[in-house]
Design a protein around this motif. Structure first.
Motif, PDB file in Angstrom:
ATOM      1  N   ASN A   1       0.828  -1.213   0.000  1.00 31.88           N
ATOM      2  CA  ASN A   1       0.000   0.000   0.000  1.00 31.88           C
ATOM      3  C   ASN A   1       0.863   1.264   0.000  1.00 31.88           C
ATOM      4  O   ASN A   1       0.522   2.253  -0.647  1.00 31.88           O
ATOM      5  CB  ASN A   1      -0.963   0.007   1.187  1.00 31.88           C
ATOM      6  N   GLU A   2       1.964   1.210   0.715  1.00 29.24           N
ATOM      7  CA  GLU A   2       2.900   2.345   0.731  1.00 29.24           C
ATOM      8  C   GLU A   2       3.539   2.525  -0.656  1.00 29.24           C
ATOM      9  O   GLU A   2       3.683   3.648  -1.148  1.00 29.24           O
ATOM     10  CB  GLU A   2       3.976   2.110   1.795  1.00 29.24           C
TER      11      GLU A   2
ATOM     12  N   LYS B   1       2.184   1.647  -3.458  1.00 32.01           N
ATOM     13  CA  LYS B   1       1.121   2.161  -4.324  1.00 32.01           C
ATOM     14  C   LYS B   1       0.960   3.665  -4.128  1.00 32.01           C
ATOM     15  O   LYS B   1       0.817   4.410  -5.110  1.00 32.01           O
ATOM     16  CB  LYS B   1      -0.188   1.430  -4.005  1.00 32.01           C
ATOM     17  N   LYS B   2       1.009   4.109  -2.887  1.00 35.01           N
ATOM     18  CA  LYS B   2       0.895   5.542  -2.604  1.00 35.01           C
ATOM     19  C   LYS B   2       2.063   6.304  -3.236  1.00 35.01           C
ATOM     20  O   LYS B   2       1.874   7.354  -3.854  1.00 35.01           O
ATOM     21  CB  LYS B   2       0.861   5.772  -1.090  1.00 35.01           C
ATOM     22  N   ASP B   3       3.281   5.755  -3.107  1.00 31.65           N
ATOM     23  CA  ASP B   3       4.457   6.393  -3.712  1.00 31.65           C
ATOM     24  C   ASP B   3       4.341   6.439  -5.238  1.00 31.65           C
ATOM     25  O   ASP B   3       4.720   7.430  -5.869  1.00 31.65           O
ATOM     26  CB  ASP B   3       5.738   5.659  -3.320  1.00 31.65           C
TER      27      ASP B   3
ATOM     28  N   VAL C   1       1.592   6.577  -7.011  1.00 33.13           N
ATOM     29  CA  VAL C   1       0.613   7.602  -7.371  1.00 33.13           C
ATOM     30  C   VAL C   1       1.252   8.989  -7.301  1.00 33.13           C
ATOM     31  O   VAL C   1       1.103   9.798  -8.218  1.00 33.13           O
ATOM     32  CB  VAL C   1      -0.626   7.519  -6.448  1.00 33.13           C
ATOM     33  N   LEU C   2       1.995   9.260  -6.249  1.00 27.91           N
ATOM     34  CA  LEU C   2       2.634  10.570  -6.100  1.00 27.91           C
ATOM     35  C   LEU C   2       3.699  10.801  -7.172  1.00 27.91           C
ATOM     36  O   LEU C   2       3.781  11.889  -7.763  1.00 27.91           O
ATOM     37  CB  LEU C   2       3.254  10.704  -4.711  1.00 27.91           C
TER      38      LEU C   2
END
Length: 127
Positions: free
Chosen positions: A108-109, A111-113, A115-116
């Motif tokens: 999940n981390e 995935k967040k990275d 996206v950013l």
């Protein structure tokens, strides 16, 4: 990053110079060839002087070079979109198949990275 009040920097790339020179040469050649075939009675004859041919060629070159840069911009955005969708799809599949909470939080981390980072790359694109 550009703020709303700062001017947007337009960076001239080598591809712009090469394509503009080629396009300009093509338009000039075309107009010179065309002007030799126009009769003196034609309505276009007074407008096909050496000066006007240069001017028309420059205008056409600028318009076409701008259109090509827009096409390159759109293609780069499309490539970013395809890259992002492919990576997110694989990450979502991995998240669905993972049961370990530690690995799940890492995914999940990641995935967040992703996206950013994808958002930053899209924002940094210039026409």
């Amino acid at each position: 990053m550009n703020s709303p009040t700062s001017p947007i920097k337009r960076e001239l790339q080598k591809i712009d110079v090469v394509s503009s020179a080629t396009i300009s040469g093509f338009f000039t050649f075309f107009l010179l060839t065309f002007s030799k075939q126009v009769s003196e009675e034609s309505v276009l004859f007074p407008y096909l002087t050496d000066h006007s041919i240069s001017f028309i060629s420059a205008i056409c070159t600028a318009m076409l070079a701008f259109l090509l840069s827009l096409v390159r911009f759109e293609v780069r955005l499309l490539i970013h979109k395809l890259d992002y969708n492919r990576k997110i799809s694989f990450l979502n599949k991995m998240i669905e198949n993972t049961t370990d909470p530690k690995v799940l939080s890492e995914l999940n981390e990641t995935k967040k990275d992703l996206v950013l980072n994808s958002a930053r790359r899209v924002i940094e694109e210039k026409i």
